[in-house]
Design a protein around this motif. Structure first.
Motif, PDB file in Angstrom:
ATOM      1  N   GLY A  49     -42.946 -40.134   5.985  1.00 53.44           N
ATOM      2  CA  GLY A  49     -43.456 -40.512   5.004  1.00 53.44           C
ATOM      3  C   GLY A  49     -42.883 -40.359   3.838  1.00 53.44           C
ATOM      4  N   ARG A  50     -42.164 -41.335   2.996  1.00 53.66           N
ATOM      5  CA  ARG A  50     -41.712 -40.929   1.929  1.00 53.66           C
ATOM      6  C   ARG A  50     -42.657 -41.835   0.914  1.00 53.66           C
ATOM      7  N   GLY A  51     -42.515 -41.077  -0.316  1.00 53.46           N
ATOM      8  CA  GLY A  51     -43.404 -41.633  -0.988  1.00 53.46           C
ATOM      9  C   GLY A  51     -42.615 -41.875  -2.746  1.00 53.46           C
ATOM     10  N   GLU A  52     -42.707 -42.636  -3.494  1.00 50.57           N
ATOM     11  CA  GLU A  52     -41.769 -42.832  -4.892  1.00 50.57           C
ATOM     12  C   GLU A  52     -42.630 -43.296  -6.470  1.00 50.57           C
ATOM     13  N   ALA A  53     -41.958 -43.216  -6.720  1.00 46.83           N
ATOM     14  CA  ALA A  53     -42.966 -42.979  -8.059  1.00 46.83           C
ATOM     15  C   ALA A  53     -41.394 -43.793  -9.569  1.00 46.83           C
ATOM     16  N   ARG A  54     -41.522 -44.815  -9.970  1.00 49.28           N
ATOM     17  CA  ARG A  54     -40.074 -45.253 -10.977  1.00 49.28           C
ATOM     18  C   ARG A  54     -40.942 -45.306 -12.329  1.00 49.28           C
ATOM     19  N   PHE A  55     -39.950 -44.600 -13.186  1.00 52.81           N
ATOM     20  CA  PHE A  55     -40.825 -44.555 -14.658  1.00 52.81           C
ATOM     21  C   PHE A  55     -39.866 -44.849 -15.047  1.00 52.81           C
ATOM     22  N   GLY A  56     -40.674 -45.712 -16.254  1.00 51.48           N
ATOM     23  CA  GLY A  56     -39.851 -46.243 -17.443  1.00 51.48           C
ATOM     24  C   GLY A  56     -39.072 -47.579 -17.022  1.00 51.48           C
ATOM     25  N   SER A  57     -38.502 -48.310 -17.285  1.00 53.18           N
ATOM     26  CA  SER A  57     -37.908 -49.045 -16.450  1.00 53.18           C
ATOM     27  C   SER A  57     -36.903 -48.530 -15.151  1.00 53.18           C
ATOM     28  N   GLY A  58     -37.119 -47.808 -14.274  1.00 57.22           N
ATOM     29  CA  GLY A  58     -36.476 -47.319 -13.263  1.00 57.22           C
ATOM     30  C   GLY A  58     -35.627 -46.951 -13.320  1.00 57.22           C
ATOM     31  N   ARG A  59     -34.833 -45.890 -14.759  1.00 55.34           N
ATOM     32  CA  ARG A  59     -33.935 -45.118 -14.403  1.00 55.34           C
ATOM     33  C   ARG A  59     -34.711 -43.774 -14.388  1.00 55.34           C
ATOM     34  N   GLN A  60     -35.613 -43.456 -14.122  1.00 58.97           N
ATOM     35  CA  GLN A  60     -36.109 -42.039 -13.520  1.00 58.97           C
ATOM     36  C   GLN A  60     -36.826 -41.987 -12.352  1.00 58.97           C
ATOM     37  N   THR A  61     -36.715 -41.742 -11.069  1.00 59.01           N
ATOM     38  CA  THR A  61     -37.588 -41.979 -10.112  1.00 59.01           C
ATOM     39  C   THR A  61     -37.941 -40.323  -9.563  1.00 59.01           C
ATOM     40  N   ALA A  62     -39.294 -40.627  -9.178  1.00 60.56           N
ATOM     41  CA  ALA A  62     -38.925 -39.147  -8.794  1.00 60.56           C
ATOM     42  C   ALA A  62     -39.994 -39.568  -6.875  1.00 60.56           C
ATOM     43  N   THR A  63     -39.282 -38.529  -6.362  1.00 63.16           N
ATOM     44  CA  THR A  63     -40.142 -38.509  -4.556  1.00 63.16           C
ATOM     45  C   THR A  63     -40.703 -37.823  -4.034  1.00 63.16           C
ATOM     46  N   THR A  64     -40.957 -37.936  -2.495  1.00 60.02           N
ATOM     47  CA  THR A  64     -41.713 -37.208  -1.904  1.00 60.02           C
ATOM     48  C   THR A  64     -41.708 -37.378  -1.023  1.00 60.02           C
ATOM     49  N   THR A  65     -42.051 -35.973  -0.295  1.00 59.58           N
ATOM     50  CA  THR A  65     -41.726 -36.541   1.222  1.00 59.58           C
ATOM     51  C   THR A  65     -43.087 -36.729   2.075  1.00 59.58           C
ATOM     52  N   TYR A  66     -43.978 -37.118   2.976  1.00 55.95           N
ATOM     53  CA  TYR A  66     -44.794 -36.315   3.819  1.00 55.95           C
ATOM     54  C   TYR A  66     -44.779 -36.514   5.153  1.00 55.95           C
ATOM     55  N   SER A  67     -44.559 -35.303   5.685  1.00 60.69           N
ATOM     56  CA  SER A  67     -44.583 -35.135   7.189  1.00 60.69           C
ATOM     57  C   SER A  67     -45.214 -33.765   7.812  1.00 60.69           C
ATOM     58  N   ASP A  68     -45.577 -33.670   9.308  1.00 63.14           N
ATOM     59  CA  ASP A  68     -46.435 -32.751   9.250  1.00 63.14           C
ATOM     60  C   ASP A  68     -45.876 -32.274  11.078  1.00 63.14           C
ATOM     61  N   PRO A  69     -46.201 -31.550  11.205  1.00 63.16           N
ATOM     62  CA  PRO A  69     -45.217 -30.652  12.532  1.00 63.16           C
ATOM     63  C   PRO A  69     -46.115 -31.726  13.921  1.00 63.16           C
ATOM     64  N   GLY A  70     -47.302 -32.666  13.718  1.00 60.41           N
ATOM     65  CA  GLY A  70     -47.651 -33.763  14.764  1.00 60.41           C
ATOM     66  C   GLY A  70     -47.018 -34.564  14.884  1.00 60.41           C
ATOM     67  N   MET A  71     -46.161 -35.133  13.525  1.00 59.62           N
ATOM     68  CA  MET A  71     -45.185 -36.240  13.665  1.00 59.62           C
ATOM     69  C   MET A  71     -43.626 -36.298  14.150  1.00 59.62           C
ATOM     70  N   SER A  72     -43.451 -34.820  14.849  1.00 59.92           N
ATOM     71  CA  SER A  72     -41.927 -34.416  15.431  1.00 59.92           C
ATOM     72  C   SER A  72     -42.213 -33.978  16.508  1.00 59.92           C
ATOM     73  N   VAL A  73     -42.301 -35.274  17.567  1.00 57.13           N
ATOM     74  CA  VAL A  73     -42.254 -34.833  19.290  1.00 57.13           C
ATOM     75  C   VAL A  73     -41.249 -35.299  20.070  1.00 57.13           C
ATOM     76  N   GLN A  74     -41.300 -33.819  20.925  1.00 53.89           N
ATOM     77  CA  GLN A  74     -39.855 -33.829  21.503  1.00 53.89           C
ATOM     78  C   GLN A  74     -40.165 -34.898  23.362  1.00 53.89           C
ATOM     79  N   VAL A  75     -39.738 -36.675  23.485  1.00 49.35           N
ATOM     80  CA  VAL A  75     -40.343 -37.463  24.393  1.00 49.35           C
ATOM     81  C   VAL A  75     -40.077 -36.946  25.577  1.00 49.35           C
ATOM     82  N   PHE A  76     -38.852 -36.115  25.522  1.00 45.17           N
ATOM     83  CA  PHE A  76     -37.896 -35.374  27.351  1.00 45.17           C
ATOM     84  C   PHE A  76     -36.832 -34.815  27.158  1.00 45.17           C
ATOM     85  N   ALA A  77     -36.282 -33.414  27.470  1.00 45.81           N
ATOM     86  CA  ALA A  77     -35.819 -32.666  27.396  1.00 45.81           C
ATOM     87  C   ALA A  77     -34.429 -32.673  28.037  1.00 45.81           C
TER      88      ALA A  77
END
Length: 393
Positions: A49-77
């Motif tokens: 997941g990626r979160g974003e907030a654009r301040f002012g006219s969009g010249r300054q953008t703050a971002t954050t990432t949403y991740s969790d161990p359960g959100m990454s899986v090995q389907v097969f080896a």
């Protein structure tokens, strides 16, 4: 041979359900199509997941990432992928409390599923898909409680404009009707022209001490209120749009809704009140048809005063409580004292003692300077006019 030099890269296809929600599992299928035998190091899937907030006219953008161990899986080896079509089940847990997908005016949250099929000594087969994540549990219980509110917590102040209102509930669903009422007070001192009832959505951004807010949507209902009676109640019904974005909160931003009622005053200061409400996603269906907005204005006061009068053995008639207690006539009413605002006035009338004594409120032409008697308490003498047949009384 050239076949050995240029390795085959199987095709991948993502087959996912129509919706997935926080606190639940994303269950889908990866379809791999290969024309010949291919050695692979495995298939992995990761949801980010990626979160974003654009301040002012969009010249300054703050971002954050949403991740969790359960959100990454090995389907097969590591294995050998034979020619043909192969389907593999993928299950990814999305933690409860993660924000839902949102694309707004100044902020957003999006989720990308990344697939990687490893091929030794060759370019891996990669694919990315956007996943729409909905809210798993409602932020509030539908339909919520009926609510009373006012433009001033202390009630009407002197001659200032004042509005009080009510709503049948403060938890809303798309396509339903928000029902409520409002009443205007101090009408003798304010020329009310109209009242605007609006459902307002605002994005609130916050990052490292910086804060901004942006109105992103406003639905307004206008009601004319020329020459309203004191405390007159006006009902309203505002339909919630079907495409409304639900209330949401994330690391960098939040989307909040509010019921805004503004009483416009000609040549005076408008009265305004703002009541927070929650908007739920459409999937949280419910029946709010039985909800009723509480009474406001004169109707609310009449209900309250009638209840109190019955409790103390009086009668509520003509906007005042009346009765008799041990031979003494009692009357309690509300009066507006101009700059003094609304006050409670109690009047007690005792049986005549036939001594010619009387006490009234002082006025410009009626006070101690104009024949009134003094009892020696300066504040009392100033506020009252007392008379008697003889001063000794």
């Amino acid at each position: 041979p050239l076949v050995a030099i240029f390795k085959h890269r199987p095709k991948m296809e993502w087959l996912a359900p129509g919706a997935v929600f926080t606190g639940e599992e994303l269950r889908a299928v990866v379809r791999i199509q290969s024309k010949r035998d291919v050695e692979v190091t495995g298939l992995s899937a990761e949801l980010v997941g990626r979160g974003e907030a654009r301040f002012g006219s969009g010249r300054q953008t703050a971002t954050t990432t949403y991740s969790d161990p359960g959100m990454s899986v090995q389907v097969f080896a590591s294995s050998l992928v034979a020619p043909g079509i192969h389907e593999h089940q993928v299950r990814i847990a999305i933690p409860e409390g993660f924000p839902s997908t949102y694309y707004g005016k100044q902020c957003s949250t999006r989720y990308i599923l990344k697939l990687r099929l490893g091929i030794p000594w060759w370019r891996d087969r990669r694919a990315s898909y956007e996943i729409v994540v909905g809210e798993g549990k409602p932020m509030a219980s539908y339909p919520g409680q009926a609510t009373l509110f006012a433009s001033n917590e202390g009630g009407p102040q002197a001659k200032k404009s004042y509005i009080e209102g009510s709503a049948a509930g403060v938890v809303l669903l798309p396509n339903e009707v928000l029902r409520g009422a409002f009443a205007l007070l101090n009408t003798s001192y304010n020329r009310y022209t109209k009242v605007e009832v609006a459902l307002v959505g605002t994005e609130y951004l916050h990052h490292r001490g910086r804060r901004e807010e942006h109105c992103v949507r406003r639905m307004t209902l206008e009601i004319e209120t020329r020459d309203p009676a004191e405390g007159q109640s006006y009902p309203f019904a505002l339909r919630v749009p079907g495409n409304i974005a639900p209330s949401a909160s994330a690391t960098l931003w939040s989307l909040r809704w509010a019921l805004e009622i503004t009483a416009h005053v000609r040549l005076g200061r408008d009265a305004r009140l703002l009541v927070p409400v929650s908007v739920l996603p459409e999937r949280f269906s419910g029946d709010g048809s039985t909800r009723r907005a509480p009474r406001v204005g004169s109707a609310r006061l009449a209900l309250l005063w009638t209840s109190v009068a019955e409790e103390v053995g009086l009668e509520f008639v003509g906007n005042r409580m009346r009765g008799s207690v041990e031979g003494v006539s009692v009357e309690i009413r509300r009066e507006h004292k101009g700059r003094g605002g609304w006050t409670l006035v109690s009047e007690l009338r005792y049986p005549s003692l036939r001594i010619g004594a009387a006490i009234d409120e002082a006025s410009l032409l009626r006070g101690t300077s104009f024949g009134g008697l003094r009892i020696g308490i300066r504040s009392w003498d100033k506020a009252h006019h007392a008379t008697a047949a003889r001063s000794e009384q």
